[in-house]
Design a protein around this motif. Structure first.
Motif, short mmCIF file in Angstrom:
data_model
loop_
_atom_site.label_atom_id
_atom_site.label_comp_id
_atom_site.label_asym_id
_atom_site.label_seq_id
_atom_site.Cartn_x
_atom_site.Cartn_y
_atom_site.Cartn_z
N GLN A 467 47.15 62.48 62.08
CA GLN A 467 46.16 62.35 61.02
C GLN A 467 46.79 62.15 59.63
N ASP A 468 47.82 62.90 59.30
CA ASP A 468 48.45 62.75 57.99
C ASP A 468 49.03 61.35 57.81
N TYR A 469 49.69 60.84 58.86
CA TYR A 469 50.28 59.50 58.80
C TYR A 469 49.22 58.45 58.54
N TYR A 470 48.12 58.49 59.31
CA TYR A 470 47.11 57.45 59.17
C TYR A 470 46.32 57.59 57.87
N GLN A 471 46.07 58.80 57.42
CA GLN A 471 45.35 58.96 56.16
C GLN A 471 46.16 58.41 54.99
N GLU A 472 47.47 58.67 54.99
CA GLU A 472 48.32 58.16 53.92
C GLU A 472 48.40 56.64 53.97
N LYS A 473 48.51 56.11 55.18
CA LYS A 473 48.65 54.65 55.30
C LYS A 473 47.33 53.95 55.00
N TYR A 474 46.22 54.57 55.35
CA TYR A 474 44.91 53.98 55.03
C TYR A 474 44.71 53.89 53.52
N ALA A 475 45.16 54.90 52.79
CA ALA A 475 45.05 54.85 51.33
C ALA A 475 45.87 53.69 50.77
N LEU A 476 47.04 53.43 51.35
CA LEU A 476 47.85 52.29 50.92
C LEU A 476 47.15 50.98 51.28
N TYR A 477 46.55 50.95 52.46
CA TYR A 477 45.79 49.77 52.92
C TYR A 477 44.69 49.43 51.92
N GLN A 478 43.94 50.43 51.50
CA GLN A 478 42.85 50.20 50.55
C GLN A 478 43.37 49.71 49.20
N SER A 479 44.46 50.31 48.74
CA SER A 479 45.00 49.95 47.42
C SER A 479 45.61 48.56 47.43
N LEU A 480 46.11 48.11 48.58
CA LEU A 480 46.73 46.79 48.65
C LEU A 480 45.71 45.69 48.38
N TYR A 481 44.53 45.78 48.97
CA TYR A 481 43.51 44.77 48.71
C TYR A 481 43.13 44.77 47.23
N GLN A 482 42.91 45.95 46.67
CA GLN A 482 42.50 46.02 45.27
C GLN A 482 43.57 45.45 44.35
N ALA A 483 44.84 45.65 44.70
CA ALA A 483 45.94 45.19 43.85
C ALA A 483 46.15 43.69 43.91
N THR A 484 45.70 43.05 45.00
CA THR A 484 46.03 41.63 45.20
C THR A 484 44.83 40.71 45.24
N LYS A 485 43.60 41.23 45.12
CA LYS A 485 42.45 40.36 45.31
C LYS A 485 42.37 39.25 44.26
N GLY A 486 42.86 39.50 43.06
CA GLY A 486 42.87 38.43 42.06
C GLY A 486 43.81 37.30 42.44
N LEU A 487 44.93 37.65 43.06
CA LEU A 487 45.88 36.63 43.51
C LEU A 487 45.29 35.77 44.62
N ASN A 488 44.48 36.39 45.48
CA ASN A 488 43.89 35.65 46.59
C ASN A 488 43.05 34.47 46.09
N LEU A 489 42.22 34.72 45.09
CA LEU A 489 41.38 33.64 44.54
C LEU A 489 42.23 32.57 43.90
N ARG A 490 43.26 32.96 43.17
CA ARG A 490 44.14 31.98 42.54
C ARG A 490 44.87 31.14 43.57
N LEU A 491 45.32 31.78 44.66
CA LEU A 491 46.00 31.03 45.71
C LEU A 491 45.05 30.04 46.38
N SER A 492 43.79 30.44 46.56
CA SER A 492 42.83 29.54 47.20
C SER A 492 42.55 28.31 46.34
N GLN A 493 42.77 28.41 45.07
CA GLN A 493 42.50 27.30 44.14
C GLN A 493 43.74 26.45 43.87
N LEU A 494 44.86 26.86 44.47
CA LEU A 494 46.12 26.14 44.25
C LEU A 494 46.04 24.74 44.86
N THR A 495 46.44 23.76 44.09
CA THR A 495 46.45 22.37 44.57
C THR A 495 47.68 22.15 45.44
N LEU A 496 47.45 21.70 46.67
CA LEU A 496 48.56 21.48 47.60
C LEU A 496 48.84 19.99 47.75
#
Length: 496
Positions: A467-496
């Protein structure tokens, strides 16, 4: 015997049961998905029919299908299949995991303030209505020819019978159905320029709606079988697993991942991205949280590494690895619950020179489990609580994955016989219910008799030591999306 046909994203499965519910045979045929542009996901409806014919031929080689009494259908939800007045397909079907219509979702929410109240759901790109609005905005020539909109399984129904029909569990995922009345809503239809004349007739899932057409019966080598309306894949999967009463629930590990809970009434909670739909049986509703890439995430990794999914799982189990510093976001098709973000991206974090294939595989299994925990939390906030969960779907065959999910959710998970059959079994059960109800038997008595939970094969209890392992990792999982969601939109708009 009764036949259930399940139209999934990656293939069609045919399941035959006897009148006691025993699975006699199952066969499948594969399908491919096209992604012509980023966030797009499409399929050719004609390939569904070809795969359906193939599956029935395979079953004919194993059983005497002349003994069949009825047919039921289940299928992937939300797909927009567009037909002209002659019943011809106008364009590839826009699938449930297509993310192109976010702008149309925003427009619908702004222009139709009653949408959430009348549909019970938030407008999301996965639903059918925004897809039609996208066609109206971007393919006006196609929209001008549009006469009928069918969901994927209902296109197969049309090919089998010549009838335009649907069921309320599948139709609830369009944003055009009012789940309270279990019928189309004129105001919701008008928001996308449609009327009831464009829509199939809505039935309950076990209603007999007609028979195979004579020409199709001859082509398939089948009698003029009665056919029931069927159900959306998750509602049909619930029927197959005996999940028919309030408080019961299951997790489906298919291409997408679903956390499903039955309710006695329509309990809408769109603000938390909870789906509130009709069940495939009368007088029942359900709530769902959905993650768009469950088993699909593992299949993606296997393809990337030029291995099979069983090879990845076998290597991980042989390694005895139970923890990893690698973290994975399974948003390779965007995400629905809890973010409603078609531009969310899949990510690995924590890779080093020493990272192994086994660590990446374990991270994918954990990441999908965390996405299901997001769904559990969303359902809990909507007033839904399930003490023990059944498991269905192809991914449920992995005992290791089942245990990881039990640990992450901190719930007892029950793997039952037939868990890998899922919606196809439910479709066959709906056929049985419909055929026997037509003989004068009481539907509720039939449900109690035939929609029982299959035999328990294995129970997975959450392990306190993890339980301790998964609770700590889940918190990191949640923070990762919040930290990178702005980059996701910018990447989707990148001209290839």
């Amino acid at each position: 015997m009764y036949l259930g046909l399940d139209l999934g994203t990656s293939g069609i499965k045919g399941v035959v049961i006897d009148d006691k519910g025993t699975v006699l045979a199952q066969e499948s045929a594969s399908l491919t998905v096209s992604s012509p542009q980023p966030t797009w996901s499409e399929q050719d409806p004609l390939s569904w029919w070809q795969a359906c014919v193939e599956v029935i031929a395979q079953l004919q080689d194993r059983l005497d299908l002349g003994k069949l009494k009825a047919v039921g259908l289940s299928g992937q939800m939300h797909g927009a299949t567009l037909l002209n007045k002659q019943g011809e397909v106008l364009r590839p079907c826009i699938l449930w995991n297509d993310g192109r219509s976010q702008a149309q979702c925003d427009a619908l929410m702004a222009e139709c303030p009653e949408l959430m109240t009348r549909s019970g759901n938030l407008a999301m790109p996965g639903f059918t209505a925004p897809k039609i609005r996208w066609v109206q905005d971007n393919e006006p020539d196609i929209f001008a020819q549009l006469a009928y909109v069918l969901l994927p399984k209902d296109y197969l129904m049309y090919r089998l019978t010549g009838l335009m029909t649907t069921d309320c569990s599948d139709a609830a995922g369009t944003l055009w159905l009012n789940p309270e009345t279990r019928q189309w809503d004129d105001i919701l239809l008008a928001a996308t320029g449609l009327t009831q004349s464009n829509m199939p007739t809505v039935h309950e899932g076990s209603d007999l709606i007609g028979h195979l057409s004579p020409s199709v019966a001859e082509e398939l080598g089948l009698p003029l079988l009665p056919i029931v309306a069927g159900g959306g894949d998750n509602a049909a999967g619930a029927v197959g697993m005996g999940i028919t009463s309030p408080g019961q629930g299951f997790i489906s590990l298919g291409t997408s991942g679903v956390y499903f809970s039955v309710s006695e009434s329509h309990k809408a909670n769109p603000q938390n991205t909870v789906h509130a739909f009709c069940h495939a049986l009368p007088h029942r509703w359900h709530q769902m949280g959905v993650t768009l890439s469950a088993a699909n995430s593992l299949a993606w990794l296997a393809k990337l590494l030029d291995k099979s999914v069983p090879e990845l799982l076998d290597a991980l189990e042989d390694s005895d690895m139970l923890r990893t510093n690698v973290l994975f976001l399974p948003y390779i098709s965007g995400e629905r619950t809890p973010h409603n973000d078609p531009f969310a991206n899949g990510q690995f974090v924590g890779l080093t020179n020493n990272t192994t294939t086994e660590a990446m595989t374990l991270a994918v299994l954990e990441g999908v489990a965390f996405s299901l925990l997001d769904c559990q939390n969303a359902l809990h906030s909507a007033g839904s609580s399930v003490e023990a969960l059944s498991l269905i779907g192809g991914g449920a065959r992995s005992a290791l994955w089942r245990q990881i999910i039990a640990n992450v959710l901190n719930k007892i998970l029950v793997y039952r016989d037939g868990g890998d059959v899922g919606p196809g079994l439910g479709a066959a059960r709906l056929a049985l219910l419909g055929e026997q109800q037509s003989q004068g038997q009481d539907l509720e008595a039939l449900i109690a008799q035939h929609c029982t939970m299959p035999e328990i094969l294995e129970e997975h209890h959450p392990e306190e030591s993890t339980q301790d392992y998964y609770q700590e990792k889940y918190a990191l999982y949640q923070s990762l999306y919040q930290a990178t969601k702005g980059l996701n939109l910018r990447l989707s708009q990148l001209t290839l």
